[in-house]
Each structure stands twice: as structure tokens, then as C-alpha cells.
Design a protein around this motif. Structure first.
Motif, mmCIF file in Angstrom:
data_model
loop_
_atom_site.group_PDB
_atom_site.id
_atom_site.type_symbol
_atom_site.label_atom_id
_atom_site.label_comp_id
_atom_site.label_asym_id
_atom_site.label_seq_id
_atom_site.Cartn_x
_atom_site.Cartn_y
_atom_site.Cartn_z
ATOM 1 N N ALA A 146 37.460 53.145 77.684
ATOM 2 C CA ALA A 146 37.074 51.873 77.071
ATOM 3 C C ALA A 146 37.912 50.730 77.626
ATOM 4 O O ALA A 146 37.403 49.648 77.932
ATOM 5 C CB ALA A 146 37.217 51.965 75.556
ATOM 6 N N ARG A 147 39.199 50.964 77.762
ATOM 7 C CA ARG A 147 40.080 49.929 78.302
ATOM 8 C C ARG A 147 39.710 49.612 79.745
ATOM 9 O O ARG A 147 39.727 48.436 80.161
ATOM 10 C CB ARG A 147 41.537 50.410 78.234
ATOM 11 N N TRP A 148 39.357 50.633 80.522
ATOM 12 C CA TRP A 148 38.952 50.409 81.913
ATOM 13 C C TRP A 148 37.689 49.559 81.987
ATOM 14 O O TRP A 148 37.572 48.670 82.838
ATOM 15 C CB TRP A 148 38.732 51.754 82.607
ATOM 16 N N VAL A 149 36.730 49.811 81.092
ATOM 17 C CA VAL A 149 35.500 49.017 81.079
ATOM 18 C C VAL A 149 35.824 47.550 80.831
ATOM 19 O O VAL A 149 35.304 46.653 81.506
ATOM 20 C CB VAL A 149 34.518 49.547 80.007
ATOM 21 N N VAL A 150 36.705 47.284 79.874
ATOM 22 C CA VAL A 150 37.073 45.902 79.555
ATOM 23 C C VAL A 150 37.820 45.265 80.723
ATOM 24 O O VAL A 150 37.588 44.093 81.058
ATOM 25 C CB VAL A 150 37.895 45.852 78.259
ATOM 26 N N ALA A 207 30.172 49.702 89.266
ATOM 27 C CA ALA A 207 31.632 49.677 89.293
ATOM 28 C C ALA A 207 32.250 51.053 89.120
ATOM 29 O O ALA A 207 33.426 51.246 89.440
ATOM 30 C CB ALA A 207 32.151 48.741 88.202
ATOM 31 N N GLY A 208 31.482 52.018 88.629
ATOM 32 C CA GLY A 208 32.049 53.347 88.445
ATOM 33 C C GLY A 208 31.177 54.227 87.577
ATOM 34 O O GLY A 208 30.152 53.792 87.043
ATOM 35 N N ARG A 209 31.599 55.446 87.440
ATOM 36 C CA ARG A 209 30.858 56.467 86.709
ATOM 37 C C ARG A 209 31.685 56.950 85.517
ATOM 38 O O ARG A 209 32.908 57.056 85.600
ATOM 39 C CB ARG A 209 30.568 57.641 87.655
ATOM 40 N N ILE A 210 31.011 57.226 84.390
ATOM 41 C CA ILE A 210 31.684 57.749 83.209
ATOM 42 C C ILE A 210 31.043 59.091 82.852
ATOM 43 O O ILE A 210 29.825 59.161 82.627
ATOM 44 C CB ILE A 210 31.580 56.793 82.013
ATOM 45 N N ASP A 211 31.858 60.116 82.800
ATOM 46 C CA ASP A 211 31.360 61.446 82.467
ATOM 47 C C ASP A 211 30.773 61.467 81.063
ATOM 48 O O ASP A 211 31.316 60.854 80.140
ATOM 49 C CB ASP A 211 32.499 62.466 82.569
ATOM 50 N N GLY A 243 26.943 54.906 83.957
ATOM 51 C CA GLY A 243 27.500 54.069 85.007
ATOM 52 C C GLY A 243 27.878 52.726 84.430
ATOM 53 O O GLY A 243 27.317 52.299 83.410
ATOM 54 N N VAL A 244 28.820 52.055 85.058
ATOM 55 C CA VAL A 244 29.193 50.708 84.641
ATOM 56 C C VAL A 244 28.550 49.720 85.614
ATOM 57 O O VAL A 244 28.947 49.636 86.780
ATOM 58 C CB VAL A 244 30.722 50.537 84.599
ATOM 59 N N LEU A 245 27.552 49.024 85.131
ATOM 60 C CA LEU A 245 26.802 48.062 85.932
ATOM 61 C C LEU A 245 27.367 46.670 85.681
ATOM 62 O O LEU A 245 27.481 46.239 84.532
ATOM 63 C CB LEU A 245 25.326 48.111 85.543
ATOM 64 N N VAL A 246 27.706 45.963 86.747
ATOM 65 C CA VAL A 246 28.277 44.625 86.621
ATOM 66 C C VAL A 246 27.359 43.610 87.289
ATOM 67 O O VAL A 246 27.052 43.717 88.481
ATOM 68 C CB VAL A 246 29.682 44.541 87.249
ATOM 69 N N LEU A 247 26.918 42.637 86.512
ATOM 70 C CA LEU A 247 26.155 41.498 87.034
ATOM 71 C C LEU A 247 27.069 40.286 87.019
ATOM 72 O O LEU A 247 27.707 40.002 85.998
ATOM 73 C CB LEU A 247 24.936 41.211 86.149
ATOM 74 N N ARG A 248 27.141 39.565 88.123
ATOM 75 C CA ARG A 248 27.959 38.357 88.178
ATOM 76 C C ARG A 248 27.138 37.188 88.725
ATOM 77 O O ARG A 248 26.494 37.311 89.776
ATOM 78 C CB ARG A 248 29.200 38.565 89.045
ATOM 79 N N ALA A 249 27.181 36.100 87.996
ATOM 80 C CA ALA A 249 26.489 34.894 88.462
ATOM 81 C C ALA A 249 27.233 34.314 89.656
ATOM 82 O O ALA A 249 28.460 34.178 89.633
ATOM 83 C CB ALA A 249 26.422 33.867 87.337
ATOM 84 N N ARG A 250 26.507 34.000 90.691
ATOM 85 C CA ARG A 250 27.123 33.406 91.879
ATOM 86 C C ARG A 250 27.478 31.935 91.594
ATOM 87 O O ARG A 250 26.712 31.233 90.920
ATOM 88 C CB ARG A 250 26.178 33.492 93.072
ATOM 89 N N GLU A 251 28.608 31.499 92.117
ATOM 90 C CA GLU A 251 28.994 30.104 91.936
ATOM 91 C C GLU A 251 27.965 29.178 92.569
ATOM 92 O O GLU A 251 27.650 28.114 92.023
ATOM 93 C CB GLU A 251 30.382 29.858 92.529
ATOM 94 N N GLU A 252 27.457 29.568 93.711
ATOM 95 C CA GLU A 252 26.371 28.842 94.373
ATOM 96 C C GLU A 252 25.334 29.847 94.830
ATOM 97 O O GLU A 252 25.685 30.906 95.368
ATOM 98 C CB GLU A 252 26.879 28.041 95.569
#
Length: 259
Positions: A23-27, A162-166, A179-188
Motif C-alpha cells: 500500500a505504501r509503495w502504491v502511494v 508501474a508494477g505488478r501486485i501478487d 497491476g498499478v496503472l499510472v495515467l499522467r496528464a502531459r504539461e503540453e
């Protein structure tokens, strides 16, 4: 009573993260800053909430299960004044009007709806979502194929696994890993803003599915020679199926075809 709780968990796709270190890693992966506003999706027993209230200034936690929502609010009533627990369906909520991030161990059955909400939120800067591993892989091109939702949003959003969680780190234990999916808005955006509508129209055309190839789909709206020139510039084979074309190649195709 126990049987009723188990039935609710199945109905709501509830699989709670039971490992504090994970949980801490996800945050940490979410890169939460001290002044951030965090919207948490499906806090459940509060595995992520525990760390979010330490790292962020404000946390709005949306929980559909009223029993869990009430318990979470009571637990942090005195300990975390920056936490607000909202009972209800996250996808019906209005996005904040100031920059914010989303973090959540989300219900597998609602993944597409939640991702759609995130992509449509004007002030969202990032979303870090615990999803089924297969979903995260498919949306990040892990199999050499790209989904329409990823391609369509690519000029404005990056998608990362970003990674896999058993699966054994959850209770009850689900059938598959996460899986930990990360979406990031592009600055431009990767294209001029005035070209984004054209890009999205091009993606819709390409995924229209004519003749089994991207080339065949594009020739419905563009001259054959121009399509050939665009495919060559993007290094896309003439017979390539649409799913094999990378988001970066779509950006190049748009630049050439709309020139």
C-alpha cells in the motif's frame, strides 16, 4: 452476517489490499505531495487511506459501501481533519475545480468507467490505479498491441504500467494478479491543441475497421498517395493492423495527413 458481507464484496468487486508495504509503495508511486488534493476511489478498509492522509493535505475518499464509509469516517474523525469520506458512486461525482490526483484500489468491474471519468476530468494531473494486471498490460501496449482508449488520449496523457501486485496480497484473494496503472496528464500535448480534434477523428477513422488494416481505413477519407506518404513517415507497414500501430506513430500520421 459473514455470508452477507462476502456477498457484498463479490457484488461490489471488493478485494482489499492487505499488505501495508505494498500500500505504501502504491502511494509513493502516485508521487503525492504535501499540498496535494487527493481523490481516493474505493478506500475499503483504508489500506491506502492510511498513507494518503499522511502525505497529502486533503483527501476525498469515495466509498460505495455505506458500512465501510461510516467506519472509515469514524476511524479518522479526530486523526485526519483533512479527510472527507463521501458515500456513493465515484463515477457520478463532479471533479474538483482545482488540480488534484486520483489514487485507488478500484473495483475491477468498474475499471473502464473510472478510467473514462479520469480522462474527462479537466484538472486531474495523474491517476494511480490498482487494476487487473491484464487490463493494465493491454492499455500500455505490453503485447505489441494498443487499445483505442490509450491511442485516443495519448497526446494529452501518458499510460504506464508501474508494477505488478501478487494476488495473495489481497483479501479475499482474487483469481488474478493486479497491476498499478499510472495515467499522467502531459504539461503540453504532443500536438498543437488546435490539432487534437483532428487527431481524435483520425483515430476513430483508423479503428473503424475496414479491410483489416489501418491503410484501408485511412483511404476512406484521404488520397491513396497521401496515406502512403504518412505511413512511410510513421514507419507503419502498409498492411499493418490498427492495433499494432503505436501511439507515437499515430502522432506522426496526424502531422502528415493534416498538413
Amino acid at each position: 452476517m459473514a455470508r452477507a458481507r462476502n456477498n457484498d464484496r463479490r457484488r461490489l468487486s471488493q478485494n482489499f489490499l492487505a499488505d501495508p508495504a505494498t500500500a505504501r509503495w502504491v502511494v509513493r508511486t502516485a508521487r503525492v505531495e504535501p499540498e496535494d488534493l487527493v481523490v481516493e476511489v474505493g478506500p475499503g478498509d483504508g489500506a491506502l487511506t492510511r498513507f494518503l492522509v499522511r502525505d497529502a493535505r486533503w483527501v476525498i475518499a469515495h466509498e460505495l459501501d455505506p458500512r465501510l464509509a461510516d467506519r472509515l469516517a469514524e476511524r479518522y474523525r479526530e486523526r485526519a481533519p483533512g479527510l472527507r469520506v463521501v458515500r456513493g458512486d465515484f463515477t457520478f461525482s463532479r471533479p474538483p475545480r482545482t488540480p488534484f490526483v486520483v489514487v485507488g484500489n478500484i473495483p475491477y468491474s468498474r475499471t473502464s468507467d473510472i478510467v473514462r471519468w479520469c480522462l474527462g476530468a479537466r484538472h486531474l494531473t495523474s491517476a494511480t490505479l490498482v487494476t487487473q494486471l491484464e487490463y493494465a498490460r493491454k492499455r500500455t501496449g505490453a503485447y505489441g498491441r494498443w487499445s483505442k482508449v490509450t491511442v485516443r488520449s495519448w497526446p494529452e496523457w501518458s499510460w504506464t504500467l508501474a508494477g505488478r501486485i501478487d494476488r495473495c496480497r489481497f483479501r479475499p484473494v482474487p483469481r488474478v494478479d493486479s497491476g498499478v496503472l499510472v495515467l499522467r496528464a502531459r504539461e503540453e500535448p504532443l500536438l498543437p491543441r488546435e490539432s487534437l480534434d483532428e487527431y481524435r477523428c483520425l483515430v476513430e477513422l483508423g479503428f473503424g475497421g475496414v479491410g483489416g488494416s489501418l491503410s484501408a481505413s485511412l483511404r476512406r477519407a484521404y488520397p491513396t498517395r497521401k496515406v502512403a506518404r504518412a505511413l512511410d513517415a510513421a514507419r507503419v507497414a502498409t498492411g499493418a493492423p490498427v492495433g499494432s500501430v503505436t501511439p507515437g506513430q499515430w502522432v506522426t500520421l496526424t502531422r502528415v495527413l493534416t498538413d
